[in-house]
Design a protein around this motif. Sequence first.
Motif, short mmCIF file in Angstrom:
data_model
loop_
_atom_site.label_atom_id
_atom_site.label_comp_id
_atom_site.label_asym_id
_atom_site.label_seq_id
_atom_site.Cartn_x
_atom_site.Cartn_y
_atom_site.Cartn_z
N MET A 297 26.08 -20.96 -20.80
CA MET A 297 26.94 -20.54 -21.95
C MET A 297 26.32 -19.53 -22.80
O MET A 297 27.09 -18.80 -23.04
CB MET A 297 27.45 -21.88 -22.63
CG MET A 297 28.55 -21.52 -23.83
SD MET A 297 29.03 -23.04 -24.57
CE MET A 297 29.52 -24.01 -23.39
N ALA A 298 25.22 -19.56 -22.90
CA ALA A 298 24.54 -18.38 -23.81
C ALA A 298 24.59 -17.05 -22.94
O ALA A 298 24.60 -16.22 -23.64
CB ALA A 298 23.02 -19.06 -24.09
N ILE A 299 24.20 -17.28 -21.59
CA ILE A 299 24.22 -16.05 -20.88
C ILE A 299 26.03 -15.40 -20.64
O ILE A 299 26.07 -14.16 -20.95
CB ILE A 299 23.96 -16.15 -19.31
CG1 ILE A 299 22.40 -16.83 -19.47
CG2 ILE A 299 24.07 -15.19 -18.39
CD1 ILE A 299 21.89 -17.16 -18.06
N ILE A 300 26.97 -16.21 -20.78
CA ILE A 300 28.13 -15.79 -20.56
C ILE A 300 28.58 -15.37 -22.08
O ILE A 300 29.09 -14.32 -22.03
CB ILE A 300 29.14 -17.10 -20.33
CG1 ILE A 300 29.04 -17.50 -18.90
CG2 ILE A 300 30.49 -16.69 -20.41
CD1 ILE A 300 29.54 -18.69 -18.55
N GLY A 301 28.07 -16.02 -22.96
CA GLY A 301 28.61 -15.38 -24.30
C GLY A 301 27.98 -13.97 -24.66
O GLY A 301 28.43 -13.38 -25.67
N PHE A 302 26.40 -13.96 -24.16
CA PHE A 302 25.87 -12.48 -24.33
C PHE A 302 26.82 -11.56 -23.46
O PHE A 302 26.68 -10.47 -24.07
CB PHE A 302 24.41 -12.81 -23.65
CG PHE A 302 23.83 -11.59 -23.77
CD1 PHE A 302 23.07 -10.95 -24.81
CD2 PHE A 302 23.09 -11.07 -22.31
CE1 PHE A 302 22.45 -9.78 -24.55
CE2 PHE A 302 22.51 -9.81 -22.36
CZ PHE A 302 21.89 -9.05 -23.64
N LEU B 223 28.58 -21.66 -29.76
CA LEU B 223 28.25 -23.10 -29.16
C LEU B 223 27.19 -23.13 -28.26
O LEU B 223 26.27 -24.25 -28.43
CB LEU B 223 29.49 -23.31 -28.20
CG LEU B 223 30.82 -23.48 -28.47
CD1 LEU B 223 32.16 -23.59 -27.56
CD2 LEU B 223 30.90 -24.67 -29.60
N ALA B 224 26.73 -22.04 -27.91
CA ALA B 224 25.44 -22.02 -27.12
C ALA B 224 24.01 -21.91 -28.20
O ALA B 224 23.20 -22.59 -27.68
CB ALA B 224 25.17 -20.67 -26.20
N VAL B 225 24.24 -21.47 -29.19
CA VAL B 225 22.83 -21.52 -30.18
C VAL B 225 22.51 -22.62 -30.64
O VAL B 225 21.40 -22.98 -31.25
CB VAL B 225 23.43 -20.53 -31.34
CG1 VAL B 225 24.23 -20.86 -32.30
CG2 VAL B 225 21.91 -19.87 -31.83
N ARG B 226 23.58 -23.69 -30.40
CA ARG B 226 23.15 -25.18 -30.89
C ARG B 226 22.06 -25.88 -29.98
O ARG B 226 21.65 -26.80 -30.34
CB ARG B 226 24.43 -25.97 -31.04
CG ARG B 226 25.28 -25.11 -32.01
CD ARG B 226 26.74 -25.83 -32.15
NE ARG B 226 26.81 -27.26 -32.25
CZ ARG B 226 27.82 -28.17 -32.16
NH1 ARG B 226 29.01 -27.50 -31.99
NH2 ARG B 226 27.63 -29.32 -32.36
N PRO C 124 18.71 -25.82 -27.37
CA PRO C 124 17.66 -25.06 -27.57
C PRO C 124 17.00 -23.91 -26.53
O PRO C 124 16.29 -23.15 -26.87
CB PRO C 124 16.50 -26.12 -27.34
CG PRO C 124 17.34 -27.27 -26.54
CD PRO C 124 18.78 -27.03 -27.10
N THR C 125 17.69 -24.14 -25.30
CA THR C 125 17.39 -23.08 -24.30
C THR C 125 18.34 -21.67 -24.36
O THR C 125 19.35 -21.67 -24.81
CB THR C 125 17.89 -23.65 -22.97
OG1 THR C 125 19.23 -23.95 -22.79
CG2 THR C 125 16.87 -24.95 -22.41
N LEU C 126 17.60 -20.59 -24.08
CA LEU C 126 18.16 -19.26 -24.22
C LEU C 126 18.85 -19.03 -25.66
O LEU C 126 19.81 -18.08 -25.55
CB LEU C 126 19.21 -19.11 -23.21
CG LEU C 126 18.67 -19.20 -21.77
CD1 LEU C 126 19.71 -19.02 -20.68
CD2 LEU C 126 17.55 -18.10 -21.34
N ARG C 127 18.13 -19.53 -26.59
CA ARG C 127 19.03 -19.38 -28.05
C ARG C 127 18.93 -17.62 -28.38
O ARG C 127 19.85 -17.28 -28.87
CB ARG C 127 17.92 -20.09 -28.94
CG ARG C 127 18.50 -20.07 -30.66
CD ARG C 127 17.95 -21.11 -31.34
NE ARG C 127 18.36 -22.50 -30.91
CZ ARG C 127 17.86 -23.54 -31.77
NH1 ARG C 127 17.05 -23.38 -32.51
NH2 ARG C 127 18.26 -24.74 -31.32
N GLY C 128 17.86 -16.96 -28.06
CA GLY C 128 17.62 -15.76 -28.14
C GLY C 128 19.16 -14.94 -27.72
O GLY C 128 19.62 -14.21 -28.32
N LEU C 129 19.46 -15.37 -26.59
CA LEU C 129 20.61 -14.62 -25.80
C LEU C 129 21.63 -14.74 -26.71
O LEU C 129 22.67 -14.10 -26.86
CB LEU C 129 20.71 -14.94 -24.31
CG LEU C 129 19.75 -14.35 -23.38
CD1 LEU C 129 20.26 -14.98 -22.05
CD2 LEU C 129 19.95 -12.83 -23.39
N ALA C 130 21.85 -16.42 -27.33
CA ALA C 130 22.72 -16.62 -27.93
C ALA C 130 23.40 -16.04 -29.25
O ALA C 130 24.29 -15.65 -29.57
CB ALA C 130 22.92 -18.02 -27.94
#
Length: 210
Positions: A1-6, A35-38, A40-46
Motif C-alpha cells: 500500500m505504501a508503494i501504491i500510495g507513493f 493508511l500505509a504510514v501506520r 512499520p514497513t516502507l514508512r518512508g515511502l508512505a
Amino acid sequence: MAIIGFIVGIVAFLCGWIPFVGLVLGLVGLLLSILAVRKPTLRGLAVTGIVLSTIAALTSLVTTSIFVIALLGSSSSAPDAGPEVAAASHAPEDFVEIDGRELANITKDPDAHAGETLVLYGYVTQFDADSGPCRMRVSVAAEEKSAWYEYEHNSLAFSGDGESECPELDDVVADDEVKLTVVLQGGESYNSLGGYTTVPYFEVIEAEVL
C-alpha cells in the motif's frame, strides 16, 4: 500500500496543474499513504506519498478553482438577449393600436410589457449626431395629435442594428411627426438634465412620416 500510495502521489504531483484530475489523484494518494504510514514497513515511502499527494491536491485545488471561476465568468459575460423580440417572428396583423390608458400603463412599467407589438404616433425630439443615426428620442401617443406638444410620453427608439444600418429611419429627421410600428423592448435609462430617467425603449419596424 505504501508503494501504491507513493506511485499515485508521484502521478498526482505531475498532474497537479490539471483541474480535477490532480485533485482526485492527490486525495487518493493521500488516503493510501496515510493508511500505509501506520505500518512499520516502507514508512518512508508512505511519508513521501503523503507529501507529494498533499502538494498535488492543493495545487489542483487552486487550478480547479480558477477553472471553475473562469467558466462561470464566461457564462455570465455572454451577450444577454434580454427582452428583445425578433421582428421577423411577427406578422403585420400582430401590431395593434392601443388607447391612451394602455400607453400610460406601458410608460409606468415598460419592463412588464416587454415584447408587446404596437402602433404608435410620435414627435421626434432628438435625432442627431449625439443620439446616433439609428437611435432617437421620440415623444409618443396612442393616436395622432394636432400639435407636436400633445405627444406626452417620452421614449427612446432604435431600428436595424442600432448603430449604423437602419433603413427604416432613413427618411426620419428631428421634428418629424411619425407613425411607428414597434416592438417594446422594456425600459431604458439615460441621463437627462434632471438626472437619470427610465423610459420605454422601442424597436422600430416601420416608420411613416406624417
